[in-house]
Design a protein around this motif. Structure first.
Motif, PDB file in Angstrom:
ATOM      1  N   TRP B  79      12.309  11.350  22.060  1.00  0.00           N
ATOM      2  CA  TRP B  79      10.860  11.552  21.987  1.00  0.00           C
ATOM      3  C   TRP B  79      10.137  10.521  22.827  1.00  0.00           C
ATOM      4  O   TRP B  79      10.488   9.339  22.841  1.00  0.00           O
ATOM      5  CB  TRP B  79      10.387  11.443  20.531  1.00  0.00           C
ATOM      6  CG  TRP B  79       8.925  11.745  20.402  1.00  0.00           C
ATOM      7  CD1 TRP B  79       8.358  12.976  20.247  1.00  0.00           C
ATOM      8  CD2 TRP B  79       7.844  10.807  20.443  1.00  0.00           C
ATOM      9  NE1 TRP B  79       7.006  12.861  20.184  1.00  0.00           N
ATOM     10  CE2 TRP B  79       6.648  11.541  20.315  1.00  0.00           C
ATOM     11  CE3 TRP B  79       7.762   9.428  20.603  1.00  0.00           C
ATOM     12  CZ2 TRP B  79       5.390  10.945  20.301  1.00  0.00           C
ATOM     13  CZ3 TRP B  79       6.508   8.826  20.594  1.00  0.00           C
ATOM     14  CH2 TRP B  79       5.342   9.586  20.448  1.00  0.00           C
ATOM     15  N   ASN B 117       9.985  16.392  12.546  1.00  0.00           N
ATOM     16  CA  ASN B 117       9.799  14.954  12.780  1.00  0.00           C
ATOM     17  C   ASN B 117       8.996  14.722  14.057  1.00  0.00           C
ATOM     18  O   ASN B 117       8.064  13.908  14.079  1.00  0.00           O
ATOM     19  CB  ASN B 117      11.168  14.271  12.867  1.00  0.00           C
ATOM     20  CG  ASN B 117      11.066  12.804  13.270  1.00  0.00           C
ATOM     21  OD1 ASN B 117      10.857  12.488  14.432  1.00  0.00           O
ATOM     22  ND2 ASN B 117      11.182  11.907  12.294  1.00  0.00           N
ATOM     23  N   ALA B 120       5.349  15.467  13.686  1.00  0.00           N
ATOM     24  CA  ALA B 120       4.657  14.370  12.997  1.00  0.00           C
ATOM     25  C   ALA B 120       4.410  13.208  13.953  1.00  0.00           C
ATOM     26  O   ALA B 120       3.324  12.628  13.990  1.00  0.00           O
ATOM     27  CB  ALA B 120       5.475  13.894  11.793  1.00  0.00           C
ATOM     28  N   ARG B 121       5.416  12.875  14.750  1.00  0.00           N
ATOM     29  CA  ARG B 121       5.254  11.767  15.698  1.00  0.00           C
ATOM     30  C   ARG B 121       4.119  12.046  16.684  1.00  0.00           C
ATOM     31  O   ARG B 121       3.324  11.156  17.003  1.00  0.00           O
ATOM     32  CB  ARG B 121       6.536  11.562  16.497  1.00  0.00           C
ATOM     33  CG  ARG B 121       7.689  11.015  15.706  1.00  0.00           C
ATOM     34  CD  ARG B 121       8.777  10.585  16.669  1.00  0.00           C
ATOM     35  NE  ARG B 121      10.049  10.408  15.977  1.00  0.00           N
ATOM     36  CZ  ARG B 121      11.072   9.723  16.491  1.00  0.00           C
ATOM     37  NH1 ARG B 121      10.985   9.192  17.703  1.00  0.00           N
ATOM     38  NH2 ARG B 121      12.186   9.606  15.819  1.00  0.00           N
ATOM     39  N   ALA B 221      -0.575   9.069   9.119  1.00  0.00           N
ATOM     40  CA  ALA B 221       0.868   9.328   9.237  1.00  0.00           C
ATOM     41  C   ALA B 221       1.438  10.036   8.003  1.00  0.00           C
ATOM     42  O   ALA B 221       2.401  10.801   8.122  1.00  0.00           O
ATOM     43  CB  ALA B 221       1.616   8.017   9.488  1.00  0.00           C
ATOM     44  N   ALA B 224       0.655  13.629   8.491  1.00  0.00           N
ATOM     45  CA  ALA B 224       1.496  14.131   9.587  1.00  0.00           C
ATOM     46  C   ALA B 224       2.917  14.387   9.100  1.00  0.00           C
ATOM     47  O   ALA B 224       3.541  15.393   9.472  1.00  0.00           O
ATOM     48  CB  ALA B 224       1.514  13.111  10.730  1.00  0.00           C
ATOM     49  N   ALA B 225       3.435  13.500   8.259  1.00  0.00           N
ATOM     50  CA  ALA B 225       4.787  13.690   7.722  1.00  0.00           C
ATOM     51  C   ALA B 225       4.868  14.953   6.879  1.00  0.00           C
ATOM     52  O   ALA B 225       5.838  15.721   6.976  1.00  0.00           O
ATOM     53  CB  ALA B 225       5.195  12.470   6.890  1.00  0.00           C
ATOM     54  N   GLY B 228       4.784  17.898   9.215  1.00  0.00           N
ATOM     55  CA  GLY B 228       6.095  18.008   9.877  1.00  0.00           C
ATOM     56  C   GLY B 228       7.137  18.617   8.954  1.00  0.00           C
ATOM     57  O   GLY B 228       7.937  19.472   9.374  1.00  0.00           O
ATOM     58  N   GLU B 402       5.622   3.473   9.620  1.00  0.00           N
ATOM     59  CA  GLU B 402       5.203   4.675  10.343  1.00  0.00           C
ATOM     60  C   GLU B 402       5.324   4.491  11.856  1.00  0.00           C
ATOM     61  O   GLU B 402       5.375   5.457  12.596  1.00  0.00           O
ATOM     62  CB  GLU B 402       3.771   5.077   9.938  1.00  0.00           C
ATOM     63  CG  GLU B 402       2.638   4.390  10.690  1.00  0.00           C
ATOM     64  CD  GLU B 402       2.452   2.915  10.347  1.00  0.00           C
ATOM     65  OE1 GLU B 402       3.065   2.446   9.386  1.00  0.00           O
ATOM     66  OE2 GLU B 402       1.695   2.250  11.059  1.00  0.00           O
ATOM     67  N   GLY B 418       7.693   9.148  12.648  1.00  0.00           N
ATOM     68  CA  GLY B 418       7.691  10.415  11.899  1.00  0.00           C
ATOM     69  C   GLY B 418       8.259  10.240  10.500  1.00  0.00           C
ATOM     70  O   GLY B 418       8.702  11.202   9.872  1.00  0.00           O
ATOM     71  N   ALA B 421       8.915  12.993   7.275  1.00  0.00           N
ATOM     72  CA  ALA B 421       9.017  14.434   7.538  1.00  0.00           C
ATOM     73  C   ALA B 421      10.399  14.957   7.131  1.00  0.00           C
ATOM     74  O   ALA B 421      10.521  15.925   6.377  1.00  0.00           O
ATOM     75  CB  ALA B 421       8.742  14.725   9.018  1.00  0.00           C
TER      76      ALA B 421
END
Lengths: 490, 430
Positions: B79, B117, B120-121, B221, B224-225, B228, B402, B418, B421
């Motif tokens: 990533w 994942n 989320a990142r 975060a 986001a997790a 994800g 995070e 991430g 997630a």
């Protein structure tokens, strides 16, 4: 120290009477006698006060009988749920209500003998007071009760059962005294002298001064001490409650004893610095623990070691950036002179291993502010490289009300101690600050089974609890006494 | 990403028995024969001199599931910050294994978790001027294409329904607040994930110091997790049901901002006295937890949030704090954390932690009055516990994990991790 006596059940002629009542229980024993003499007025008064015997509930009835000042009723909760610690809490919570009396009797005659013993222990622990420096306190503001009687069906049995508890309480009081003493009175040499008093209990006491420590290469401990006018001491106390068989190894308790911690050149902010008189709390606990074990003649071979220093800034003080060589030979770059406790422990732990070859070690230290930010004041932080020993300490903590919480160790945290010019730094930064402190100590235990208790949040209490008046708690004395009693007495 | 049994020409190869270096065919990277796991694959990718030219990893020494793990690790480590990734000349990653057919059967599930994942990142990496609360919501709505049911409560709706805690936190910002619900309709009672989605947090009236404030773009975060995890469940067509409730807002300063001293009435009816407007995450979560529990009757609820600096002081950057009221759920999370390399540590909620939050005028204080050495992570958990009732609940304080503070096996230094997630996704069966 409050005198505790167990007596045959009989209504007293004067003073206060304390009644302990389980939830839903009818008055029995002395309380029943008292109630009948008053034509049921006592039971009616308790009922009118809404007293149901719930845990933590209490009620006071004034002048319940001719000659008596008051009756203090304390709730125990349901009898089938009453724990030894619950009985202690009940005894302790009675203390503030009776401390001003000249005589008091606790009506424990209708309860089991072990409960009465724990009630006595609770009251005794709560009665502690450190008032030697109060010169103008009025007599009427001081507690008057010098002797507490507890009614028991068989007073001799109860008295004998109480003896070991009394010894532990004496250890607790010794620790509280040491922790409460101001730092101008209690400096390393004075604290070592007070350890000497344990010889009267049969403890072997050996004191090392700077010369001996220098010979042993204790550069880490001596580096902390070098800024102070007060000389460092290392005290070794040994209680041989058993004759060791071949191959038996002693168990070892190690305490951080920084009698005052200014932070050194990395000086602390002024606000709250007076609290740093109790930065010898770990050592105070080890000394009290040795007194408790010897006092009750514990059948165990136990070594207590305390490293005593004062951390002061001066022209001769250790500087951030200094590299010191510990007794183990490992070098340490001192980044922050206020992370001094681990430097002291490093050398004392090495001494413990080389001199005593212990079965395992437990160290106690008021080590980091980070442990308070992590856990608060209800738990001490527990770090260990040995799951079995850690589980025993955790269990002993739960049963004595001196609770611990296990915290992690690991290679990822250890990396934070990497130094550019020495084997390690003495700090790993703010993140995980208690963990990197424990990692530092772990570098000196040579893989031996070991538990580290960070008691920075539990050595001192800002409020009263049932059995601990506010101030020095002696956290760890009862816990470790219990650990020895449950697992290491043969 | 491909699996094959026979080698092709790649300018970079990773295998057991090689040394790190270069030979006539290009770069060579040594694999650790004792591993054969995600970390091995990730390390191989991290050692790659020219990622754009791709990598062949020889995993034929290991069983097929190890080959899949190696591929997973490499895919996660690959990533990059989204700033125009260079194009690849070859398929980016070729994993040689003994049974490519079997690997291809196993891969979709792993790939779904990787996609979750990485999603989320990408959200965490977005700066706050691009990822506003409104923009966050648009991105969540797009997840409907993957098979998730998406619903959104906007500012007026939240106000009207009495979500006073979340409303107060988000009201000074130009967009938001929102409560976003993502549902995956599988079998049985759902497990609920609740995420803190503060797209930016300047602290509000209790404004933060300037130093380091830019990192507050990552204060979403937790949400986001959750997103994800839900994406991964949809991509793998999970058998079990799950729902995510995301509190999406920006904690801004303004003429209408909420103040220290304010008393808020939360969705649960409980009144909360505000002490510090920078302890906003727990307020947003209080309403989101209440919503998740009352609307979805979950079998368990897990909230996840970059909540406190205190947890960083406690556990550093290597473990997240795990609080809760249910030992079974705690153990399941601990186990899953070890599996996916998202490490947790159990932390206590003591009676004193709750007593510290007693308020003179409301049901509870949002946090303890300012002072030295406060166990704020425990206080926050004690606060949240008030809003979950008897439901099995766990709270993950992921402040500190995070973003990778240093190179970790699965994330380069400075990259979002991430975190959470794959951990949450792994809790859902099938």
């Amino acid at each position: 120290m409050l005198e505790i006596s167990f007596v045959k059940p009989a209504l007293p002629k004067a003073g206060a009477i304390v009644a302990l009542l389980a939830e839903g229980a009818e008055p029995a024993g002395l309380l029943k006698t008292l109630d009948e003499a008053a034509d049921g007025a006592i039971a009616r008064a308790l009922d009118a006060a809404g007293f149901k015997g719930r845990k933590g509930q209490s009620a006071t009835i004034w002048a319940p009988a001719p000659g008596l000042t008051k009756l203090v009723a304390i709730g125990l909760g349901p009898l089938d749920k009453l724990t030894p610690e619950g009985a202690e809490a009940a005894g302790g919570s009675a203390w503030p209500a009776i401390s001003g009396e000249t005589a008091a009797l606790v009506a424990t005659d209708a309860l089991d003998a072990p409960v009465a013993v724990r009630v006595a222990m609770g009251a005794l622990l709560r009665s502690y007071r450190f008032d030697k420096y109060r010169t103008t306190e009025k007599a009427e503001d001081k507690p008057k009760l010098a002797k507490l009687s507890l009614a028991a069906a068989n007073p001799t049995t109860a008295k004998n059962a109480f003896a070991p508890f009394k010894a532990v309480a004496e250890g607790v009081f010794l620790t509280r005294d040491l922790v409460s003493e101001p730092p101008n009175v209690l400096y390393p040499a004075e604290m070592a002298e007070r350890c000497k008093a344990l010889e009267a209990l049969g403890v072997q006491v050996q004191i090392l001064g700077p010369k001996e420590m220098k010979k042993l290469g204790m550069g880490a401990l001596l580096g902390v001490a070098q800024g102070s006018a007060q000389e460092a001491r290392l005290v070794a106390m040994r209680w041989k409650g058993v004759t060791p068989k071949k191959g038996d190894k002693p168990i070892c308790f190690i305490g951080k004893g920084v009698t005052f911690d200014t932070g050194g050149i990395s000086i602390k902010p002024a606000g709250g610095m007076e609290d740093m008189k109790w930065d010898m709390g770990g050592a105070g606990t080890v000394i009290g623990l040795m007194a408790a074990l010897a006092g009750r003649k514990a059948k165990a071979d136990v070594v207590g070691l305390v490293g005593l220093v004062e951390n002061m800034p001066s022209g001769n003080a250790q500087r951030p950036g200094d590299v010191v060589t510990s007794a183990s030979g490992q070098t340490i770059e001192v980044i922050n002179t206020d992370a001094e406790g681990r430097l002291v422990l490093a050398d004392v732990i090495h001494y413990a291993i080389t001199q005593y070859d212990p079965k395992w070690m437990v160290d106690l230290a008021t080590l980091t502010g980070a442990i308070i930010i992590a856990l608060g004041h209800e738990h001490a932080g527990l770090f260990s490289n040995d799951d079995a020993l850690a589980a025993q300490v955790l269990e002993a903590g739960t049963t004595t009300g001196e609770a611990c919480w296990r915290m992690p160790l690991g290679e990822a945290y250890d990396k934070g101690l990497k130094s550019d010019i020495a084997d390690m730094k003495n700090v790993g930064g703010r993140p995980g600050g208690s963990i990197t402190a424990a990692q530092f100590i772990q570098r000196f235990v040579q893989g031996r089974p070991w538990v580290h208790l960070d008691i920075a949040g539990t050595a001192w209490s800002s409020k009263d609890t049932a059995t601990v008046p506010k101030g020095a708690t002696a956290f760890g004395v009862r816990l470790l006494d219990r650990l020895v009693a449950d697992h290491y007495e043969g | 990403m491909r699996f094959a049994a026979v080698t092709e020409h790649f300018s970079a190869r990773a295998a057991i028995g090689l040394e790190n270096g270069f030979d006539a065919q290009g770069q060579t990277i040594a694999l650790d024969p004792s591993l054969g796991d995600e970390a091995d694959g990730a390390r191989a990718w991290a050692a790659l001199a020219e990622p754009s030219r791709g990598l062949e990893i020889d995993a034929r020494e290991w069983p097929t599931d190890a080959a899949v793990a190696i591929a997973t690790g490499a895919a996660l480590r690959a990533w990059r910050m989204p700033k125009g990734a260079p194009t690849c000349l070859k398929p980016a990653l070729l994993v040689l294994c003994r049974a490519p057919e079997e690997a291809r059967r196993l891969w979709p599930r792993a790939a779904a978790a990787v996609a979750g994942n990485l999603f989320a990142r990408a959200l965490v990496a977005e700066p706050a001027n691009r990822l506003t609360p409104a923009n966050f919501v648009e991105r969540m709505k797009a997840l409907a294409e993957e098979g998730l049911t998406v619903s959104v409560l906007g500012p007026q709706e939240l106000e009207r329904r009495g979500y006073g805690a979340l409303s107060a936190v988000g009201r000074a910002a130009p967009t938001g607040p929102y409560l976003v619900t993502l549902e995956w309709k599988g079998a049985g009672q759902p497990i609920a994930f609740v995420g803190k989605g503060l797209c930016f947090d300047n602290g509000g009236i209790s404004i933060k110091p300037a130093l380091g404030m830019e990192a507050m773009r990552a204060d979403m975060a937790g949400a986001a997790a959750c997103a994800g995890a839900m994406l991964a469940l949809a991509l793998r067509g999970a058998a079990g049901a799950a729902v995510a409730v995301l509190a999406v807002a920006e904690n801004a300063i303004g003429a209408d901002a909420y103040r220290p001293g304010d008393v808020l009435i939360s969705a649960s009816g409980r009144s909360i006295q505000v002490m510090d407007t920078d302890a906003e995450g727990r307020l947003a979560l209080a309403d989101a937890l209440h919503h998740a529990i009352t609307r979805h009757a979950p079998r368990a609820v897990v909230d996840i949030a970059t909540l406190t600096g205190s947890i960083v002081t406690a556990l550093g950057h290597h473990r997240a704090g795990l609080f809760g009221n249910n030992p079974t759920l705690r153990d399941a999370l601990m186990t899953m954390g070890e599996v996916v390399g998202e490490y947790l540590w159990p932390m206590p909620i003591g009676t004193a932690h709750r007593e510290d939050l007693n308020s003179d005028i409301a049901d509870i204080l949002q946090c303890a009055p300012a002072g030295r050495l406060l166990p704020d992570a425990c206080h926050a958990a004690a606060f949240l516990k008030e809003f979950v009732g008897e439901t099995a609940w766990a709270h993950l304080d992921i402040a500190g994990v995070e973003t990778a503070e240093e190179d970790t096996p699965l994330a380069a230094k400075g990259a979002p991790t991430g975190f959470g997630a794959r951990l949450l996704e792994g809790l859902v069966e099938g």
